[in-house]
Design an enzyme around this catalytic site. Structure first.
Site, PDB file in Angstrom:
ATOM      1  N   CYS A  85       8.939  -3.489   0.641  1.00  0.00           N
ATOM      2  CA  CYS A  85      10.010  -3.345  -0.182  1.00  0.00           C
ATOM      3  C   CYS A  85      11.286  -3.141   0.449  1.00  0.00           C
ATOM      4  CB  CYS A  85       9.981  -2.377  -1.367  1.00  0.00           C
ATOM      5  SG  CYS A  85      10.988  -2.434  -2.600  1.00  0.00           S
ATOM      6  N   HIS A 194       4.203  -2.995  -3.496  1.00  0.00           N
ATOM      7  CA  HIS A 194       3.691  -1.499  -2.730  1.00  0.00           C
ATOM      8  C   HIS A 194       2.455  -1.260  -2.660  1.00  0.00           C
ATOM      9  CE1 HIS A 194       8.018   0.129  -2.781  1.00  0.00           C
ATOM     10  NE2 HIS A 194       8.020  -0.710  -3.563  1.00  0.00           N
ATOM     11  N   GLU A 196       0.725   0.663  -0.888  1.00  0.00           N
ATOM     12  CA  GLU A 196       0.774   2.062  -0.497  1.00  0.00           C
ATOM     13  C   GLU A 196       0.628   2.960  -1.958  1.00  0.00           C
ATOM     14  OE1 GLU A 196       3.294   0.826  -0.663  1.00  0.00           O
ATOM     15  OE2 GLU A 196       5.276   2.047  -0.962  1.00  0.00           O
TER      16      GLU A 196
END
Ligand SMILES: Nc1ncnc2c1ncn2[C@@H]1O[C@H](COP(=O)(O)OP(=O)(O)O)[C@@H](O)[C@H]1O
Lengths: 223, 94, 605, 94
Positions: A85, A194, A196
């Site tokens: 991002c 994302h 994560e």
């Protein structure tokens, strides 16, 4: 395996990236934007967030942070670097990756569970995925539209450097549904969604994101 | 004290979603004669000194390195405010 | 920008005030009543200086002093029993209440309104609303971990809703997303009664170790008072311009902004800076700057402490050098905090601030005196007992009267409504209900909010309660819900407030959490209308009684009056939020089902 | 075909976090002589016709109603591109 995660002022998903590294079996190392030292890490994640408020252009100011003075040559030398991002935006502003990220075509910030196809499973960050594997991870951005001129896009496609593509919905108007790209060598990857936020049961839409973090550990072990 | 004005616009070939959204909204407001709208940025940089050639050179450097991203934007102009003003005054006087 | 020149113009000093008792002061223009002004003169035993007048007027405003609501809000404290206090670490009165959630963890949460600013400038009004509540949470020593946003708008198809709603939503998202706080819930309600008075309430929750709780008090003579964060500008001081006329020089003031503009990046950095300061143990007392700015922060810190405070106002870093002392005292510039620090820890404090690139300035110190003294250059311009400003403001027993329309309204029950009699009719009725904007899927709004950041969100949209993990090791976490039905509350404010409480309580309970505490945001019309005041007193009583019944305390909240256009008030809207604890958020129950062939049960009556 | 240029800047008294961030970055890049930076917007509006007074009036209306938020921004100028260009050319020729 030591994976550095850079914190810029305004980074938000830095602890999440560290958690993902830990859950993947690596050792997260916090790197500080103003510290011109990579502390001997084996790979680096540039996390999501709004570095310096993203007030000028996303990632434009972070690119000039002291840590980037070391990171750019290291990446050019083969150090695995994943920009997520805002990190992707920093990589583009640093010219480690081609293209740029502009405001979403619908003008709004969007947070959704996004289906992607892994288009290239031999980069430092995607080797644990199957070629063409479909995954669902969180996506959240206001300026995530990937743009580049036609020649660059053709080159990226031709060299197989589109790492991931949006499926079902193009959430931000990215050209050719591009969600992530890599450099020619495959050690530097930029990704708008994302991963994560998809590494832990009960938090996030899936566990599909873990592969990015395990991939780099294997890559580094094998290297 | 002086002021430098830097104008930055999205490259013609790059999608400009903000400009597009504005164009759409103008059409809804009955101002549809404006068929294309592009939205860029305008910076005013203040210096304590007069705006000399050297100051302009520094502003140009700022414009090229930080204020614009050459992949998607062009620096349209870097001017001293006083020039812009005097020119406008001249024009208005016409 | 040039620097301030404190002596360039005449300032009304304490000596001036003593020497010129008959100066006519613009107390009425500042919103003070005649008897309030008289009381200030009595407290000071002289006329106030213009800076003192500015301070009292803003601190004694409805917004800061709760002068109309205090007598009713007392019930929240009075009705709280020892048993209800079991988990309460800090109760009403501080910036936000704190509850013990076990294992040495504490959480603090609070809900506040930013209604009027959001009507004037939707984006910035809503954004700074989020910013303000988050600073409240930070000032308790906590790390903010989530936000929520109960919203009320006018009719969905009204043109002004098209102006207000997108801006409000973008502002909440723009600020909260940039701060890195997941948005875990809220409400979206449309009703014509909110047309000129949309409600933008914002909740924040934060967590900390029990021993890290910080309070807003200035103690220990010689300790330093530090202002840190953004520079002070002319934000939110429109009202004091009447004071300025006597002191402004020939050129006149530069313009004062009509609205505050938020800088979420500055606040994000401020959060991290504060947390590092807390971790280093260098902060003795801390207060956020919100409404009433420095007036509020200095007088509250001093009032809660054990001595006095001396402030050198001309050391405050300014964004606009033309600001006068009165204006600096009242400025509501965002993203600022005030800390009390021992001189021996100053260097450490400054090093941490520098690391985060946060500007920090010593602007004063704690004294062993009794008063808050503010100097402008050499001149003493404020010399007041801080309690008289911060805590001993006026208290009103406003007249109450049950509105006359209520009997008719209550009598007009559903009995007279046509009922569907066949399948098609029921189908149409159901579809009409489901298609109503208040029932429809709000994801067109909520998808503009980041719900994943921080990686601890176990539940958000579309679940009934938001759930976030506090402790990564054990999974301990909290569940929160906010609720209110303004239409019901209009029919019966006492029961309506209880309904809001019960719904929030149920939402938290069904998520699998043990409800622990309540915060509320009481949105009403004008307190000068006896009918509104009656609604208010009924709602507060209902809520307080409901809390006793459920055995959980109100730990804090906010009152927003004057939500009315002309003499038409909004529906009484006491938004209630309940917080509960889960030993492990992995055990939460989601709304809806996750497998086929599960059975449905209806519980209750 | 013609183009109208509209410049919009944050009001002087309003906090401009974007400009502040840029000023901070410039200082780090060794361009600290620019002590104050403000960031505004620049729009180009394209019309199929010539830019007449009437077009300018329409552009002014667009600027006041849509392109700027009067609470926090000022419309700094609304000009025909051709005027801006000719003026610049004249200036550059000096
Ligand atoms: N303004 C808002 N911000 C964030 N979440 C919201 C907002 N409005 C509604 N939600 C979320 O959307 C979901 C559905 O809301 P709603 O339809 O009001 O639910 P219910 O009718 O069950 O109370 C809930 O999870 C709620 O928290």
């Amino acid at each position: 395996m030591r994976v550095g995660v850079v914190t810029f002022p305004g980074s938000l998903d830095d602890h999440d990236a560290q958690r993902a590294v830990r859950l993947a079996g690596g050792e997260p190392v916090a790197l500080w934007h103003a510290d011109a030292d990579l502390h001997g890490v084996d790979a680096v994640v540039l996390p999501g967030g709004f570095s310096y408020g993203d007030y000028l252009r996303c990632g434009a100011i972070a690119r000039f942070a002291p840590v980037m003075d070391l990171l750019v040559p290291a990446a050019e030398g083969g150090l695995p670097v994943l920009g997520i991002c805002n990190g992707f935006q920093v990589l583009c502003e640093s010219h480690l990756l081609p293209g740029a990220l502009v405001r979403n075509d619908h003008q709004q910030f969007v947070c959704r569970d996004q289906r992607l196809r892994i288009e290239r499973a031999d980069t430092a960050w995607t080797r644990d995925y199957g070629q063409g594997q479909e995954i669902v991870v969180a996506l959240k951005n206001g300026e995530g539209g990937y743009v580049a001129d036609e020649a660059t896009l053709d080159e990226l496609e031709g060299e197989g450097r589109v790492v991931a593509r949006y499926l079902e919905v193009n959430p931000n108007g990215s050209f050719r549904d591009i969600a992530g790209v890599s450099n020619a060598r495959g050690n530097v990857v930029g990704l708008m969604p994302h991963p994560e936020h998809a590494v832990e049961p009960g938090f996030g839409p899936s566990l599909d994101g873990l592969g990015f973090f395990t991939s780099v550990l294997h890559q580094v072990v094998n290297a | 004290m002086g002021t430098v004005i830097v104008d930055v616009m999205p490259k013609q070939e790059i999608l400009d979603p903000q400009g597009q959204a504005v164009a759409g909204a103008l059409a809804r407001l009955g101002l549809g004669r404006f068929t294309d709208v592009r939205q860029g940025k305008r910076f005013t940089l203040t210096v304590e000194e007069e705006v000399t050639e050297e100051v302009l050179a520094a502003a140009r450097e700022a414009a090229e390195t930080l204020l614009s991203n050459p992949v998607i934007e062009d620096v349209v102009s870097v001017r001293a405010q006083q020039d812009v003003d005097s020119v406008r005054a001249a024009e208005d006087a016409r | 920008m040039s620097t301030t020149q404190p002596t360039a113009y005449r300032t009304d000093t304490v000596t001036d005030a003593q020497g010129s008792p008959d100066v006519v002061q613009p107390w009425a223009d500042l919103g003070l009543k005649e008897d309030e002004y008289a009381r200030i003169r009595e407290i000071l035993d002289r006329r106030p200086t213009s800076a003192e007048l500015a301070m009292y007027s803003v601190m004694w405003s409805e917004h800061c002093s709760y002068k109309s609501s205090k007598v009713h809000l007392r019930q929240f404290g009075e009705k709280t029993t020892e048993a209800m206090r079991e988990h309460l670490l800090v109760g009403i009165g501080e910036n936000a209440g704190v509850v013990d959630i076990g294992d040495g963890w504490a959480v603090t949460f609070k809900i506040e309104s930013h209604n009027h600013p959001s009507y004037v400038e939707p984006y910035q009004g809503a954004a700074t609303g989020v910013g303000g509540i988050v600073r409240d949470i930070m000032s308790m020593g906590a790390r903010p971990i989530a936000v929520m946003d109960p919203l009320r708008f006018g009719a969905l198809d009204h043109p002004d809703t098209a102006r207000v709603l997108p801006g409000v939503v973008a502002g909440i998202g723009g600020y909260g997303n940039c701060l890195g706080l997941p948005n875990i819930g809220g409400e979206v309600v449309f009703d014509a009664c909110y047309q000129g008075n949309p409600l933008v309430n914002a909740l924040s929750v934060g967590s900390m170790r029990v021993e890290d709780i910080h309070l807003a008090k200035a103690s220990g003579a010689g300790n330093l008072v530090i202002l840190f964060g953004a520079k002070t500008g002319g934000d939110g001081i429109g009202g004091v311009s009447v004071l300025a006329s006597e002191t402004f020089d020939d050129e006149g003031p530069s313009k004062r902004p009509a609205v505050q503009v938020g800088d979420p990046f500055a606040e994000k950095v401020l959060i991290e800076c504060c947390l590092d300061l807390y971790a280093a143990g260098v902060v003795d007392g801390i207060q956020d700057l919100g409404g009433a700015g420095l007036s509020c922060a200095t007088s509250e810190l001093a009032s809660n402490g054990d001595g006095g405070m001396r402030v050198q106002l001309d050391t405050v870093p300014l964004r606009d050098a033309s600001l006068r002392p009165e204006e600096i005292l009242m400025s509501e510039s965002q993203e600022r905090m005030m800390a009390v620090v021992e001189p021996g820890r100053l260097e450490e404090f400054m090093a941490i601030a520098t690391r985060w690139d946060v500007e920090a300035t010593v602007i004063g110190e704690v004294t062993d005196g009794t008063n808050l003294e503010v100097y402008w250059g050499e001149d003493l311009i404020v010399d007041v007992p801080p309690r008289s400003v911060a805590h001993d403001g006026p208290v009103y027993e406003r007249p109450l009267a049950r509105p006359e329309y209520l009997d008719d309204l209550q009598a007009d029950d559903t009995g007279s409504l046509e009922r569907p009699v066949d399948g098609d009719g029921i189908r149409d009725a159901l579809l009409a209900v489901l298609a109503h904007p208040n029932m429809a899927d709000p994801s067109w709004i909520t998808r503009q909010y980041d719900r994943y950041v921080r990686g601890n969100t176990a539940q958000a949209m579309p679940d009934d309660a938001g759930v976030v993990r506090v402790d990564e090791e054990t999974g301990r976490g909290v569940a929160l819900s906010t609720d209110c039905n303004g239409r019901f509350t209009k029919l019966d404010p006492y029961a309506g407030a209880q309904l809001a409480l019960a719904e929030a309580y149920r939402n938290v309970a069904v998520a699998g959490a043990r409800p622990l505490a309540v915060s509320d945001c009481l949105n009403f019309g004008s307190p000068e209308d006896p009918g509104v005041m009656w609604q208010f007193s009924q709602a507060v009583t209902g809520l307080a009684d409901g809390c006793v019944e459920l055995g959980i305390p109100v730990t804090g909240g906010n009152v927003s009056f004057y939500n009315q256009t002309g003499d038409v008030a909004i529906h009484p809207t006491p938004v209630v939020s309940v917080l509960g604890v889960l030993d492990d958020v992995a055990d939460r129950n989601r709304s809806g089902w996750d497998a086929e062939r599960q059975a449905l049960f209806l519980l209750g009556t």
